[in-house]
Enzyme design. Structure first.
Site, PDB file in Angstrom:
ATOM      1  N   ARG A 237      57.866  39.025  81.093  1.00 51.38           N
ATOM      2  CA  ARG A 237      57.053  39.823  80.179  1.00 51.38           C
ATOM      3  C   ARG A 237      55.587  39.736  80.621  1.00 51.38           C
ATOM      4  O   ARG A 237      55.099  38.647  80.965  1.00 51.38           O
ATOM      5  CB  ARG A 237      57.161  39.303  78.734  1.00 51.38           C
ATOM      6  CG  ARG A 237      58.455  39.658  78.002  1.00 51.38           C
ATOM      7  CD  ARG A 237      58.579  41.150  77.713  1.00 51.38           C
ATOM      8  NE  ARG A 237      59.786  41.503  76.984  1.00 51.38           N
ATOM      9  CZ  ARG A 237      60.943  41.881  77.536  1.00 51.38           C
ATOM     10  NH1 ARG A 237      61.075  41.937  78.843  1.00 51.38           N
ATOM     11  NH2 ARG A 237      61.967  42.223  76.774  1.00 51.38           N
ATOM     12  N   GLU A 266      51.790  47.726  79.213  1.00 49.83           N
ATOM     13  CA  GLU A 266      52.720  48.667  79.839  1.00 49.83           C
ATOM     14  C   GLU A 266      52.618  49.974  79.090  1.00 49.83           C
ATOM     15  O   GLU A 266      52.581  49.946  77.852  1.00 49.83           O
ATOM     16  CB  GLU A 266      54.157  48.148  79.771  1.00 49.83           C
ATOM     17  CG  GLU A 266      54.386  46.978  80.705  1.00 49.83           C
ATOM     18  CD  GLU A 266      55.807  46.438  80.694  1.00 49.83           C
ATOM     19  OE1 GLU A 266      56.704  47.090  80.114  1.00 49.83           O
ATOM     20  OE2 GLU A 266      56.014  45.362  81.259  1.00 49.83           O
ATOM     21  N   HIS A 285      58.794  47.927  85.224  1.00 50.06           N
ATOM     22  CA  HIS A 285      59.758  47.274  84.320  1.00 50.06           C
ATOM     23  C   HIS A 285      61.179  47.824  84.528  1.00 50.06           C
ATOM     24  O   HIS A 285      61.762  48.424  83.624  1.00 50.06           O
ATOM     25  CB  HIS A 285      59.311  47.460  82.859  1.00 50.06           C
ATOM     26  CG  HIS A 285      59.881  46.398  81.951  1.00 50.06           C
ATOM     27  ND1 HIS A 285      59.204  45.889  80.871  1.00 50.06           N
ATOM     28  CD2 HIS A 285      61.071  45.761  81.949  1.00 50.06           C
ATOM     29  CE1 HIS A 285      59.946  44.991  80.252  1.00 50.06           C
ATOM     30  NE2 HIS A 285      61.094  44.893  80.891  1.00 50.06           N
TER      31      HIS A 285
HETATM   32  C1  DGY Z   1      65.131  43.216  78.544  1.00 47.58           C
HETATM   33  O1  DGY Z   1      66.303  43.529  78.318  1.00 47.58           O
HETATM   34  O2  DGY Z   1      64.500  42.456  77.797  1.00 47.58           O
HETATM   35  C2  DGY Z   1      64.494  43.780  79.754  1.00 47.58           C
HETATM   36  O3  DGY Z   1      63.173  43.423  79.877  1.00 47.58           O
HETATM   37  C3  DGY Z   1      64.643  45.271  79.780  1.00 47.58           C
HETATM   38  O4  DGY Z   1      63.925  45.796  78.722  1.00 47.58           O
END
Ligand code: DGY
Length: 326
Positions: A237, A266, A285
């Site tokens: 993240r 993002e 992402h």
């Molecule tokens: C998640 O599943 O948390 C990934 O980051 C995709 O969004």
């Protein structure tokens, strides 16, 4: 029964939902939902299936306390106020397990892309700047036998370690709240303090959740303790690193390179200096973005949703404590 789905999910999951007799309202505009819209549509439904980042905070939950289930089309749940969901006894489901390998693939891809300046050199070709051979230009660094540091060695970190040990015989060190005995046994991984992780890693890859505890962990102070030859990778993240501090660390040679599949914020702005740096590689992402994984995520999200609407325990609850509380 009716569900609000915040973004089109793969057909395999959608079919499970409609086959279960659940009516679907789907958000199909090419822009993110604002919270007022999320509330408005959720109020018309019995359940929410959230795909993409939607802010499911205490305000939303209190406005939508009638929801029988919130099913996330993601493994991460940092966008949900779990304490508030617990107080309202709303089950929240996620999609663990199925995206570990593909997310580790992206971390591995970024590691290589950074080490060989691949994205930057690709851009140079696009700009017509591939002119002649220069033995001392555009040199990368090799990964073989170097030390991989993992911040948060869970399922995804395990998959990253497996790839790095298998391909490049890397030494694995990690920092976790709990020891990962499987990784220690299989990869001879060594559990170290955070300071040691920073000091010893040649490649430092982040694979932890975003929480109050991990937010902003990789800041000026952390980067200053890393090797000038090191590469920082984040596929978890964007909130776990401080992007200004990362830019500063790269511009001033504090660390050598960085690969990000997650940014803060993002989407990343097109003028962000990271996009023009030789030793940086940025992706939008895409950790879980394969046909196989997104189908598997859709199936799990649908199964969580259907169970929740039927008043059954979710197969993959994020907050199982709501069942234990009785
Ligand atoms: C998640 O599943 O948390 C990934 O980051 C995709 O969004």
């Amino acid at each position: 029964m009716k569900v609000f789905i915040t973004r089109k999910i793969p057909d395999i999951g959608l079919k499970m939902i409609t086959d279960a007799g659940i009516e679907v309202i789907e958000w199909d505009e090419k822009r993110p939902l604002i919270q007022a819209e999320l509330i408005e549509f959720s109020k018309q439904c019995d359940a929410l299936l959230s795909a993409g980042f939607n802010n499911i905070d205490a305000f939303f939950l209190n406005e939508c306390k009638h929801l029988k289930v919130i099913s996330l089309h993601s493994v991460g749940y940092d966008n949900v106020d779990i304490a508030a969901a617990n107080a309202l006894k709303i089950p929240v489901g996620n999609t663990p397990g199925v995206l570990s390998g593909p997310t580790a693939d992206v971390a591995f891809l970024l590691m290589l892309a950074v080490s060989r300046k691949a994205f930057y050199l690709h851009n140079k070709i696009m700009k017509g700047e591939w002119k002649f051979f220069e033995p001392t230009a555009d040199l990368g660094i090799e990964i073989k036998g170097k030390t991989l540091g993992i911040f948060g060695l869970g399922n995804i970190g395990y998959e990253m370690a497996k790839r790095c040990v298998g391909a490049y015989d890397m030494k694995v060190i990690y920092h976790n709240r709990h020891r990962n005995l499987k990784a220690e046994k299989e990869f001879n991984a060594e559990c170290v303090s955070f300071e040691e992780l920073l000091k010893r890693s040649d490649v430092l890859s982040v694979h932890t959740n975003l929480s109050d505890e991990t937010k902003g962990t990789f800041d000026k102070n952390a980067f200053s303790q890393m090797k000038p030859s090191s590469i920082f990778i984040n596929t978890a993240r964007g909130g776990i690193h401080n992007e200004e501090d990362l830019i500063d660390a790269l511009q001033n040679g504090i660390i050598w390179g960085a690969g990000l599949d997650v940014t803060n914020p993002e989407p990343m702005h097109k003028d962000n200096p990271l996009l023009a740096m030789p030793n940086a590689a940025i992706l939008p992402h895409i950790g879980s973005a394969t046909v196989e994984t997104r189908n598997a995520m859709a199936e799990i999200a649908a199964a969580n949703l259907i169970a929740g609407l039927n008043g059954q325990r979710l197969p993959h609850p994020v907050n199982p404590e709501i069942y234990e509380a009785g």
